[in-house]
Design a protein around this motif. Sequence first.
Motif, mmCIF file in Angstrom:
data_model
loop_
_atom_site.group_PDB
_atom_site.id
_atom_site.type_symbol
_atom_site.label_atom_id
_atom_site.label_comp_id
_atom_site.label_asym_id
_atom_site.label_seq_id
_atom_site.Cartn_x
_atom_site.Cartn_y
_atom_site.Cartn_z
ATOM 1 N N ARG A 47 0.826 -1.214 0.000
ATOM 2 C CA ARG A 47 0.000 0.000 0.000
ATOM 3 C C ARG A 47 0.855 1.256 0.000
ATOM 4 N NH1 ARG A 47 -3.525 0.442 5.147
ATOM 5 N NH2 ARG A 47 -1.927 -0.960 5.897
ATOM 6 N N ASN A 103 -1.892 -5.818 12.263
ATOM 7 C CA ASN A 103 -2.503 -6.188 13.535
ATOM 8 C C ASN A 103 -2.093 -5.224 14.627
ATOM 9 O OD1 ASN A 103 -0.070 -7.180 14.856
ATOM 10 N ND2 ASN A 103 -0.178 -8.835 13.365
ATOM 11 N N SER A 112 -13.648 -2.225 17.742
ATOM 12 C CA SER A 112 -14.699 -1.654 16.888
ATOM 13 C C SER A 112 -14.907 -2.553 15.669
ATOM 14 C CB SER A 112 -14.303 -0.250 16.441
ATOM 15 O OG SER A 112 -13.309 -0.317 15.439
HETATM 16 C C1 HXC Z 1 -7.469 -0.262 18.719
HETATM 17 C C2 HXC Z 1 -7.175 0.263 16.513
HETATM 18 C C3 HXC Z 1 -5.757 0.309 16.689
HETATM 19 C C4 HXC Z 1 -5.238 0.040 17.987
HETATM 20 C C5 HXC Z 1 -6.220 0.744 14.620
HETATM 21 N N1 HXC Z 1 -7.399 0.545 15.235
HETATM 22 N N2 HXC Z 1 -5.198 0.614 15.486
HETATM 23 N N3 HXC Z 1 -8.010 -0.032 17.511
HETATM 24 N N4 HXC Z 1 -6.128 -0.256 18.969
HETATM 25 N N5 HXC Z 1 -3.939 0.073 18.218
HETATM 26 C C6 HXC Z 1 -8.705 0.632 14.643
HETATM 27 C C7 HXC Z 1 -9.001 2.054 14.230
HETATM 28 O O1 HXC Z 1 -9.471 2.812 15.321
HETATM 29 C C8 HXC Z 1 -10.073 1.837 13.172
HETATM 30 O O2 HXC Z 1 -11.333 1.593 13.754
HETATM 31 C C9 HXC Z 1 -9.664 0.531 12.518
HETATM 32 O O3 HXC Z 1 -8.800 -0.133 13.455
HETATM 33 C C10 HXC Z 1 -8.909 0.747 11.239
HETATM 34 O O4 HXC Z 1 -7.827 1.604 11.496
HETATM 35 P P1 HXC Z 1 -7.145 2.437 10.331
HETATM 36 O O5 HXC Z 1 -5.880 3.008 10.816
HETATM 37 O O6 HXC Z 1 -8.170 3.359 9.736
HETATM 38 O O7 HXC Z 1 -6.935 1.301 9.277
HETATM 39 P P2 HXC Z 1 -5.910 1.118 8.182
HETATM 40 O O8 HXC Z 1 -5.292 2.367 7.692
HETATM 41 O O9 HXC Z 1 -6.552 0.280 7.189
HETATM 42 O O10 HXC Z 1 -4.727 0.339 8.921
HETATM 43 C C11 HXC Z 1 -4.729 -1.029 9.066
HETATM 44 C C12 HXC Z 1 -4.128 -1.389 10.425
HETATM 45 C C13 HXC Z 1 -2.755 -0.798 10.571
HETATM 46 C C14 HXC Z 1 -4.116 -2.899 10.537
HETATM 47 C C15 HXC Z 1 -5.037 -0.814 11.492
HETATM 48 O O11 HXC Z 1 -2.246 -1.112 11.851
HETATM 49 C C16 HXC Z 1 -1.796 -1.262 9.522
HETATM 50 O O12 HXC Z 1 -1.899 -0.910 8.363
HETATM 51 N N6 HXC Z 1 -0.817 -2.058 9.870
HETATM 52 C C17 HXC Z 1 0.136 -2.591 8.893
HETATM 53 C C18 HXC Z 1 1.412 -2.829 9.534
HETATM 54 C C19 HXC Z 1 1.297 -3.886 10.587
HETATM 55 O O13 HXC Z 1 0.415 -3.884 11.434
HETATM 56 N N7 HXC Z 1 2.220 -4.782 10.558
HETATM 57 C C20 HXC Z 1 2.224 -5.774 11.585
HETATM 58 C C21 HXC Z 1 2.546 -7.015 10.946
HETATM 59 S S1 HXC Z 1 3.519 -7.950 12.065
HETATM 60 P P3 HXC Z 1 -12.438 2.772 13.902
HETATM 61 O O14 HXC Z 1 -13.611 2.066 14.499
HETATM 62 O O15 HXC Z 1 -11.832 3.789 14.801
HETATM 63 O O16 HXC Z 1 -12.680 3.276 12.513
HETATM 64 C C22 HXC Z 1 2.696 -9.328 12.304
HETATM 65 C C23 HXC Z 1 3.352 -10.239 13.317
HETATM 66 C C24 HXC Z 1 2.410 -10.676 14.361
HETATM 67 O O17 HXC Z 1 1.680 -9.552 11.732
HETATM 68 C C25 HXC Z 1 3.049 -10.788 15.727
HETATM 69 C C26 HXC Z 1 2.134 -10.339 16.821
HETATM 70 C C27 HXC Z 1 2.709 -10.367 18.200
#
Ligand code: HXC
Length: 281
Positions: A47, A103, A112
């Motif tokens: 993305r 995540n 949510s």
């Molecule tokens: C609660 C959260 C949150 C948090 C986001 N949300 N972060 N809720 N606690 N920390 C909620 C937001 O409030 C929103 O809900 C909804 O999730 C979507 O958030 P956006 O930021 O608008 O979404 P988006 O831009 O699509 O982002 C997707 C994402 C983001 C998953 C939320 O974190 C992302 O893009 N991550 C990519 C990078 C990543 O996470 N990599 C990790 C991979 S490592 P509302 O209701 O407010 O609209 C891996 C290893 C696993 O997978 C090991 C684990 C220990």
Amino acid sequence: MSDSTSVFRPGLLAGQVAIITGGGTGIGFGIAELASALGAHVVLASRKPEHLAPAVEALTKAGGKASAEQVDVRDLDAVKAMVGRVADTHGRIDLLVNNAAGNFYVPSADMSPNAWRSVIEIDLFGTFHCSQSVYPVMAKQGGGRIISISMTLHYRGWPLMAHATAAKGGIDALTKTLAVEWAPQNIRVNAIAPGPIPTEGVRKAFAPPAGSGVADVFAAVEEKMAAHAKRTIPLGRWGTPRDIANMVAFLASPAGDWVTGGIFVIDGGEWLAKPGGWGTS
Ligand code: HXC
């Protein structure tokens, strides 16, 4: 291009075209580095353009073949268009690595609908969208390999990760079903379940602010993390992206010819050693 740190023979993946989602950073980039070092043309699909450009530059600077596709794996039409462009440009797609994931920790009671949807859509829908989109290309050319990055956290309960554990459990099920369904087309479908791998994103989260002059604090944190790994992981260290990339290279090579429907845990024995699950170390 050769990679003196690799156990695989130079040119092992020469002529292959590989799409790696989330390939600009972390484990995805580690996979891209090895695949391109072994001769594949890697297409990094992500993305975020700010992740793509430097990754492609690093790979090409090292002598590899790499290009970028900006795409959100949640958007099926965009994924189909991306796969179409890659197939038109290269004439084939040999390997798809479903690595893109998102995540965050959140209590299930407070999650949510959009938070739930976001992670399920990136991890599970994204894996299905990409797999379904490469299927006609792979079927037409006589075969291909699909490898999805899963996890081990759903093998036991993992509080605060309901969205990601549900999605990765779905990916495991999807892997087995597609392996059987698409075997007649010679498409091998496997998954890899990595253990804890502190990628640069994790390291950044622990790093002291730039210019704060507390490098020793960071060093102490790293030391503490290493000691923690020694205690909690039977093989005594954190994983690295290369640990995962090695399995991808094996599965993508002729050595993986009779391997399908497998979910390969690569975690130094971590999850087996923690039967108590959450909170134990
Ligand atoms: C609660 C959260 C949150 C948090 C986001 N949300 N972060 N809720 N606690 N920390 C909620 C937001 O409030 C929103 O809900 C909804 O999730 C979507 O958030 P956006 O930021 O608008 O979404 P988006 O831009 O699509 O982002 C997707 C994402 C983001 C998953 C939320 O974190 C992302 O893009 N991550 C990519 C990078 C990543 O996470 N990599 C990790 C991979 S490592 P509302 O209701 O407010 O609209 C891996 C290893 C696993 O997978 C090991 C684990 C220990």
